[in-house]
Design a protein around this motif. Structure first.
Motif, mmCIF file in Angstrom:
data_model
loop_
_atom_site.group_PDB
_atom_site.id
_atom_site.type_symbol
_atom_site.label_atom_id
_atom_site.label_comp_id
_atom_site.label_asym_id
_atom_site.label_seq_id
_atom_site.Cartn_x
_atom_site.Cartn_y
_atom_site.Cartn_z
ATOM 1 N N GLY A 232 0.829 -1.186 0.000
ATOM 2 C CA GLY A 232 0.000 0.000 0.000
ATOM 3 C C GLY A 232 0.875 1.251 0.000
ATOM 4 N N ILE A 233 0.230 2.405 0.230
ATOM 5 C CA ILE A 233 0.955 3.672 0.273
ATOM 6 C C ILE A 233 1.764 3.715 1.563
ATOM 7 C CG2 ILE A 233 0.771 6.176 0.294
ATOM 8 C CD1 ILE A 233 -0.012 4.921 -2.345
ATOM 9 N N ARG A 234 3.079 3.975 1.365
ATOM 10 C CA ARG A 234 3.954 4.016 2.533
ATOM 11 C C ARG A 234 4.654 5.391 2.576
ATOM 12 N NH1 ARG A 234 2.827 0.000 5.884
ATOM 13 N NH2 ARG A 234 4.954 0.129 6.763
ATOM 14 N N ASP A 235 4.925 5.825 3.826
ATOM 15 C CA ASP A 235 5.667 7.080 4.030
ATOM 16 C C ASP A 235 7.147 6.748 4.296
ATOM 17 O OD1 ASP A 235 3.679 9.361 4.135
ATOM 18 O OD2 ASP A 235 2.746 7.942 5.525
ATOM 19 N N TYR A 236 8.024 7.543 3.626
ATOM 20 C CA TYR A 236 9.454 7.337 3.799
ATOM 21 C C TYR A 236 10.140 8.674 4.150
ATOM 22 C CZ TYR A 236 8.764 2.793 1.620
ATOM 23 O OH TYR A 236 8.323 1.536 1.340
ATOM 24 N N GLU A 237 11.232 8.503 4.903
ATOM 25 C CA GLU A 237 12.075 9.657 5.231
ATOM 26 C C GLU A 237 13.487 9.333 4.766
ATOM 27 O OE1 GLU A 237 12.726 12.146 9.240
ATOM 28 O OE2 GLU A 237 13.843 10.253 9.211
ATOM 29 N N ALA A 238 14.074 10.268 4.017
ATOM 30 C CA ALA A 238 15.433 10.088 3.510
ATOM 31 C C ALA A 238 16.333 11.146 4.170
ATOM 32 C CB ALA A 238 15.476 10.224 1.997
ATOM 33 N N ARG A 239 17.455 10.674 4.725
ATOM 34 C CA ARG A 239 18.472 11.576 5.308
ATOM 35 C C ARG A 239 19.712 11.487 4.436
ATOM 36 N NH1 ARG A 239 17.995 13.232 10.740
ATOM 37 N NH2 ARG A 239 15.957 12.695 11.612
ATOM 38 N N LEU A 240 20.165 12.621 3.949
ATOM 39 C CA LEU A 240 21.237 12.657 2.978
ATOM 40 C C LEU A 240 22.471 13.342 3.572
ATOM 41 C CD1 LEU A 240 18.437 12.597 1.383
ATOM 42 C CD2 LEU A 240 19.721 13.490 -0.558
ATOM 43 N N VAL A 241 23.635 12.686 3.389
ATOM 44 C CA VAL A 241 24.912 13.258 3.810
ATOM 45 C C VAL A 241 25.923 13.064 2.691
ATOM 46 C CG1 VAL A 241 24.544 12.905 6.280
ATOM 47 C CG2 VAL A 241 25.620 11.096 4.923
ATOM 48 N N VAL A 242 26.956 13.921 2.648
ATOM 49 C CA VAL A 242 28.004 13.800 1.640
ATOM 50 C C VAL A 242 28.861 12.592 1.965
ATOM 51 C CG1 VAL A 242 29.998 14.910 0.574
ATOM 52 C CG2 VAL A 242 28.022 16.291 1.265
ATOM 53 N N SER A 243 29.098 11.719 0.964
ATOM 54 C CA SER A 243 29.926 10.525 1.176
ATOM 55 C C SER A 243 31.137 10.494 0.275
ATOM 56 C CB SER A 243 29.087 9.261 0.946
ATOM 57 O OG SER A 243 28.598 9.230 -0.396
ATOM 58 N N GLY A 244 31.254 11.414 -0.652
ATOM 59 C CA GLY A 244 32.397 11.468 -1.552
ATOM 60 C C GLY A 244 32.250 12.643 -2.483
ATOM 61 N N GLU A 245 33.183 12.751 -3.416
ATOM 62 C CA GLU A 245 33.115 13.857 -4.360
ATOM 63 C C GLU A 245 31.943 13.655 -5.303
ATOM 64 O OE1 GLU A 245 35.969 16.185 -7.615
ATOM 65 O OE2 GLU A 245 36.693 14.420 -6.525
ATOM 66 N N ASP A 246 31.012 14.627 -5.252
ATOM 67 C CA ASP A 246 29.806 14.594 -6.097
ATOM 68 C C ASP A 246 28.975 13.332 -5.885
ATOM 69 O OD1 ASP A 246 30.021 17.060 -7.193
ATOM 70 O OD2 ASP A 246 31.020 16.409 -9.032
ATOM 71 N N GLU A 247 28.953 12.818 -4.640
ATOM 72 C CA GLU A 247 28.061 11.703 -4.338
ATOM 73 C C GLU A 247 27.587 11.814 -2.903
ATOM 74 O OE1 GLU A 247 30.461 7.897 -2.728
ATOM 75 O OE2 GLU A 247 30.709 8.235 -4.880
ATOM 76 N N ILE A 248 26.398 11.261 -2.644
ATOM 77 C CA ILE A 248 25.818 11.329 -1.302
ATOM 78 C C ILE A 248 25.428 9.925 -0.858
ATOM 79 C CG2 ILE A 248 24.992 13.682 -1.557
ATOM 80 C CD1 ILE A 248 22.422 10.932 -1.680
ATOM 81 N N LEU A 249 25.245 9.793 0.474
ATOM 82 C CA LEU A 249 24.728 8.566 1.044
ATOM 83 C C LEU A 249 23.335 8.896 1.555
ATOM 84 C CD1 LEU A 249 25.106 5.616 2.040
ATOM 85 C CD2 LEU A 249 25.946 6.569 4.189
ATOM 86 N N ALA A 250 22.340 8.149 1.061
ATOM 87 C CA ALA A 250 20.951 8.365 1.475
ATOM 88 C C ALA A 250 20.494 7.195 2.328
ATOM 89 C CB ALA A 250 20.050 8.512 0.252
ATOM 90 N N ILE A 251 20.048 7.519 3.539
ATOM 91 C CA ILE A 251 19.508 6.508 4.444
ATOM 92 C C ILE A 251 17.985 6.665 4.437
ATOM 93 C CG2 ILE A 251 19.499 5.647 6.806
ATOM 94 C CD1 ILE A 251 22.235 6.892 7.161
ATOM 95 N N VAL A 252 17.320 5.644 3.966
ATOM 96 C CA VAL A 252 15.868 5.705 3.764
ATOM 97 C C VAL A 252 15.192 4.824 4.799
ATOM 98 C CG1 VAL A 252 13.973 5.303 2.143
ATOM 99 C CG2 VAL A 252 16.192 6.130 1.312
ATOM 100 N N ARG A 253 14.211 5.434 5.490
ATOM 101 C CA ARG A 253 13.494 4.708 6.544
ATOM 102 C C ARG A 253 11.995 4.793 6.292
ATOM 103 N NH1 ARG A 253 14.938 5.868 12.725
ATOM 104 N NH2 ARG A 253 16.747 4.660 11.974
ATOM 105 N N ASP A 254 11.346 3.679 6.559
ATOM 106 C CA ASP A 254 9.887 3.628 6.464
ATOM 107 C C ASP A 254 9.309 4.272 7.720
ATOM 108 O OD1 ASP A 254 7.205 3.014 6.339
ATOM 109 O OD2 ASP A 254 7.527 0.986 5.560
ATOM 110 N N ILE A 255 8.583 5.390 7.548
ATOM 111 C CA ILE A 255 8.036 6.116 8.703
ATOM 112 C C ILE A 255 6.508 6.093 8.686
ATOM 113 C CG2 ILE A 255 10.054 7.622 8.898
ATOM 114 C CD1 ILE A 255 8.411 9.796 7.471
ATOM 115 N N THR A 256 5.957 5.101 7.989
ATOM 116 C CA THR A 256 4.497 5.044 7.867
ATOM 117 C C THR A 256 3.833 4.973 9.234
ATOM 118 O OG1 THR A 256 4.768 3.885 5.750
ATOM 119 C CG2 THR A 256 2.585 3.820 6.782
#
Length: 863
Positions: A232-256
């Motif tokens: 079904g429809i789920r809610d997500y939260e993404a937290r983004l931090v710099v992990s390298g040159e011109d790239e990020i690390l996104a941590i995605v959590r289900d917050i439904t």
């Protein structure tokens, strides 16, 4: 390995060339090169081992060649079995040997080593091992740390239930952790694809914006979105931090579930809306676990600057409300310990960045089984500002008072100015504070400065440019404070602009230093880091400090003038001193001449008077003898038989006048005249002796020889010697001195003269029949003696001057002689450590008194 037999070192001739080559190679290698011969009977002969064994094994090469088993004993117990098996396997099939293991050196060090060799079967069946042993301890340690790090990293990843993605700036998936809560993704379906290919366009757009903002700002970014899933429809939260040159690390959590809980909580919180919507204090309801706002009132919106929709669903960290991020942890710990918080002072940051101070009261409430935090914030920012102003005012008053004390207690102008700029800069928290003074001849010069080390110093800077000086004077004309909050917004000449640029001045506050209603200099504060708003209390401080500095300068000027006057006075004193010294030398020369004259005249007078006395006394005696002879033989025979000295030739002692028979007849002189002449000469001799004694006393001091004597006995003996003169003057004497008086320190001879002079003074100034009374008392370590008579009295002036050395009434024929004796009496008593005086009795007569110190115990015990 126990079967290996060690034999003495032996080097076949055929191997000597190889060994020489190995020695040359081993010098440049970090490990050990060895050559070992293993015979068919398992005996071992070490043909060669390089010198590196000293560093690796801590054993000399010769020792290893003598006993190869020493190396086997160094192998770690847990690795000895693997070592033996590797040797056996290689020996059996004659294959290359590679082994890694640990050794323990004789000093106890644990090392990792790696051995390599290729055995060669000899014609006689022996095996020749040529090989290399290397120290790989550091390599092993690095590998172990890397393995530990990888293990921790895997453990952390395994423990995180969230999905993780590495995404490039343009939205390409670079890597992922494919297992997360409620979802499993296939790696090949994600890596290499773009956001636009896998996500709905709106979600992809939100994600692309968040990626760009994360990379541009370098800070954590958070975004929420919804996706349709098989569940079904789920809610997500993404937290983004710099992990390298011109790239990020996104941590995605289900917050439904969390979002559903927040909606439920918001519905419940709305029940409280009427209760706190009108509160003048900020009230918030948030989840205890994460701190997400469920409900806020209007006062929170006004206080924080965040609208309700901006705050709901966000945490205080998301809104960057905390000035000190550790305060929330302390808050939670306090709540867990006590369950409630009352009036905790905490600083918060508004949306605009302004910091406010509130009193926080909070407690935990239950909303549908979910623990939440009800927090009330009472804004005390204005109160804190008032307190800060009062504190600044107190600091200002203290600084002014201390400066005033320094000015009053110190004349060191340089020290006063330097301390002033130091404390003013500390009070203002300014980058630079300095004092510049103006002199007509030398222009403007900086005399004192306190500056942050990050900025250039203006100390010692000076200029005599009259145009520039006049421009600076115009800034402060009419005694006006110059306040500049931003130098770039202030119209100024090129010279002033260059000066500000050179010394990095961004803002300035200057107050004039007025001296005698003239501009003498300025007290200036600079801000070099940025423009600055100068507060009224800061301006007031500088104004008052400038007045104190003016006082210090004026005081210093007066001191300089006094110093110059003092120098002139010292010069005058030196001149007057030189003149005085010259006069003293002249007076000393006069005294020397006086002493010579006094001794010469006194000696001559003394000789003459003594001669007269001898003649007069002889005449008096001859007169008595002649009278007896006349009765027996007649006057003519007496004159024939006695030829007196020259004066006697012209004198004839008789009681009746007789005519002179011829020119050489004797002159008759009455007996009373001769007696008066004798008395007169006695007085002259006494006066001469007194003058000599006084002169000697003033030059060399009066010498006494005190001894311990019983006072009553001493006084009784003195008056016994004075009895003839008392009888002669028909005087009566009454002794009231007690026999039990303590001993005194006295020169008996000198004291006898003092008492005799006092008694003589009373007798000579009174008719016969005088009554004398002597008494003594002990007072404060002294014996006070009083000699009282019932004769004529004296005025107070006469009493005060009786013991002084001065010229007395010339009509009194005895006054000079008596005056000298009374002066000597005072000198004698002073030499004893006592005093002497005379008192006019109320009814009749005088009372002479003198004091003597009691004998000390040490003096009494003296032999």
């Amino acid at each position: 390995m126990d079967e290996i037999v060690v034999q003495s070192a032996y080097t076949p001739d055929c191997q000597q060339g190889v060994i020489n080559l190995l020695s040359k190679i081993a010098v440049n290698l970090p490990g050990i090169i060895f050559q070992v011969l293993q015979r068919q009977d398992n005996s071992v002969c070490v043909l060669y081992i390089s010198s590196g064994c000293k560093n690796l094994y801590e054993i000399e090469p010769e020792v290893i060649q003598a006993d190869f088993r020493l190396l086997c004993k160094l192998i770690h117990p847990l690795d000895i079995k693997a070592f033996a098996e590797s040797i056996t396997a290689c020996s059996t099939i004659v294959s290359p040997w590679h082994w890694q293991g640990r050794i323990i050196t004789p000093s106890g060090k644990l090392k990792w080593i790696q051995g390599s060799s290729i055995p060669e079967r000899q014609a006689n069946g022996d095996l020749l091992w040529n090989g290399l042993v290397m120290d790989i301890t550091e390599q092993k340690q690095v590998q172990e740390k890397l393995q530990e790090s990888e293990a921790r990293y895997k453990a952390i990843l395994s423990a995180i239930p969230d999905l993780m993605f590495r995404i490039s700036r343009d939205g390409e998936y670079l890597d992922l952790k494919s297992e997360g809560e409620n979802v499993t993704l296939h790696r090949e379906a994600i890596v290499g694809k773009n956001l636009q290919e896998l996500l709905p366009s709106d979600v992809a757009t939100i994600s692309q914006e968040a990626i760009a903002k994360t990379l541009d700002t370098g800070s954590l970014q958070t975004c929420e979105y919804q996706l349709a899933t098989p569940l079904g429809i789920r809610d997500y939260e993404a937290r983004l931090v710099v992990s390298g040159e011109d790239e990020i690390l996104a941590i995605v959590r289900d917050i439904t579930e969390r979002k559903q809980a927040e909606i439920t909580l918001q519905n419940l919180a709305q029940k409280f809306a009427k209760a706190f919507s009108c509160s003048p204090d900020s009230i918030t309801i948030s989840t205890l676990k994460e701190g997400r706002f469920i409900e806020v009132n209007d006062t929170f919106v006004k206080l924080s600057g965040y609208e309700r929709h901006e705050a709901i669903g966000k945490t205080s960290f998301d809104l960057n409300l905390w000035v000190n991020t550790g305060d929330r942890l302390k808050l939670i710990q306090e709540l867990q310990a006590t369950g409630v918080i009352r009036n905790l002072e905490i600083e918060f940051k508004q949306k605009c960045g302004k910091i406010i101070t509130t009193l926080l009261s909070a407690e935990v409430i239950d909303l549908d089984g979910i623990p939440c935090l009800l927090a009330v914030h009472h804004d005390i920012t204005e109160r804190k500002q008032v307190e800060a102003k009062l504190h600044l005012a107190a600091q200002r008053d203290r600084l002014l008072a201390e400066t005033l004390v320094r000015i009053r207690s110190s004349l060191n102008l340089e020290e006063i100015l330097q301390t002033t700029v130091n404390e003013v800069r500390q009070f203002l928290q300014a980058d630079r504070v300095f004092i510049g003074l103006y002199n007509t001849n030398s222009g403007i010069k900086t005399l004192a400065e306190s500056v942050d080390t990050k900025y250039p110093s203006v100390y010692g800077w000076s200029t005599n440019d009259q145009d520039y000086i006049q421009e600076l004077r115009n800034f402060l004309k009419d005694n006006v404070v110059r306040v500049v909050e931003d130098m770039t917004q202030m119209p100024q000449s090129s010279k002033v602009r260059v000066h500000c640029h050179k010394f990095q001045t961004k803002a300035s506050l200057a107050v004039p230093i007025m001296l005698n209603e003239e501009l003498y200099g300025a007290l200036i504060a600079n801000q070099c880091s940025a423009p600055r708003h100068w507060q009224p209390i800061e301006i007031d401080l500088l104004q008052q400090m400038s007045e104190q500095v003016a006082i210090a300068i004026h005081q210093s000027r007066i001191y300089q003038e006094l110093a110059e006057l003092n120098i002139n006075l010292e010069n005058q004193v030196r001149e007057r001193t030189a003149q005085l010294q010259q006069k003293i030398q002249e007076v000393e020369e006069l005294h020397r001449v006086k002493d010579v004259v006094l001794h010469t005249v006194a000696h001559d007078l003394q000789t003459s008077v003594m001669g007269n006395l001898m003649v007069l006394k002889n005449l008096l005696n001859q007169g008595v003898e002649s009278k007896g002879a006349e009765e027996q033989e007649g006057r003519g025979e007496m004159e024939a038989s006695f030829s007196p000295p020259l004066p006697m030739r012209y004198l004839s002692l008789s009681h009746t006048p007789s005519p002179m028979p011829h020119a050489q007849s004797l002159i008759p002189v009455s007996r009373s005249i001769i007696e008066r002449m004798i008395q007169g000469n006695d007085r002259q001799l006494t006066m001469i002796n007194s003058l000599l004694e006084i002169n000697s006393c003033e030059k060399e001091g009066l010498e006494i020889k005190p001894e311990v004597v019983k006072f009553s006995t001493l006084l009784q003996g003195i008056f016994a010697q004075l009895e003839p003169i008392l009888i002669q003057n028909q005087a009566t004497f009454k002794n009231l001195v007690r026999a039990d008086l303590p001993s005194v320190m006295a020169d008996a001879t000198r004291l006898h003269k003092v008492v005799a002079h006092l008694v003589t003074h009373s007798l000579r100034n009174n008719p016969p029949g005088l009554k004398l009374t002597v008494s003594a008392t002990v007072e404060a370590g002294m014996i006070r003696t009083q000699i009282q008579d019932n004769g004529v009295g004296m005025s107070k002036l006469e009493c005060d001057r009786l013991f002084d050395l001065h010229v007395r009434d010339p009509q009194d024929c005895c006054s000079t002689s008596i005056g000298l004796k009374m002066y000597l009496c005072r000198q004698v008593m002073k030499a004893h450590g006592g005093e002497i005086g005379v008192i006019n009795n109320r009814k009749r007569g005088l009372t002479f008194w003198f004091t003597l110190p009691l004998a000390t115990p040490s003096a009494r015990n003296r032999p």
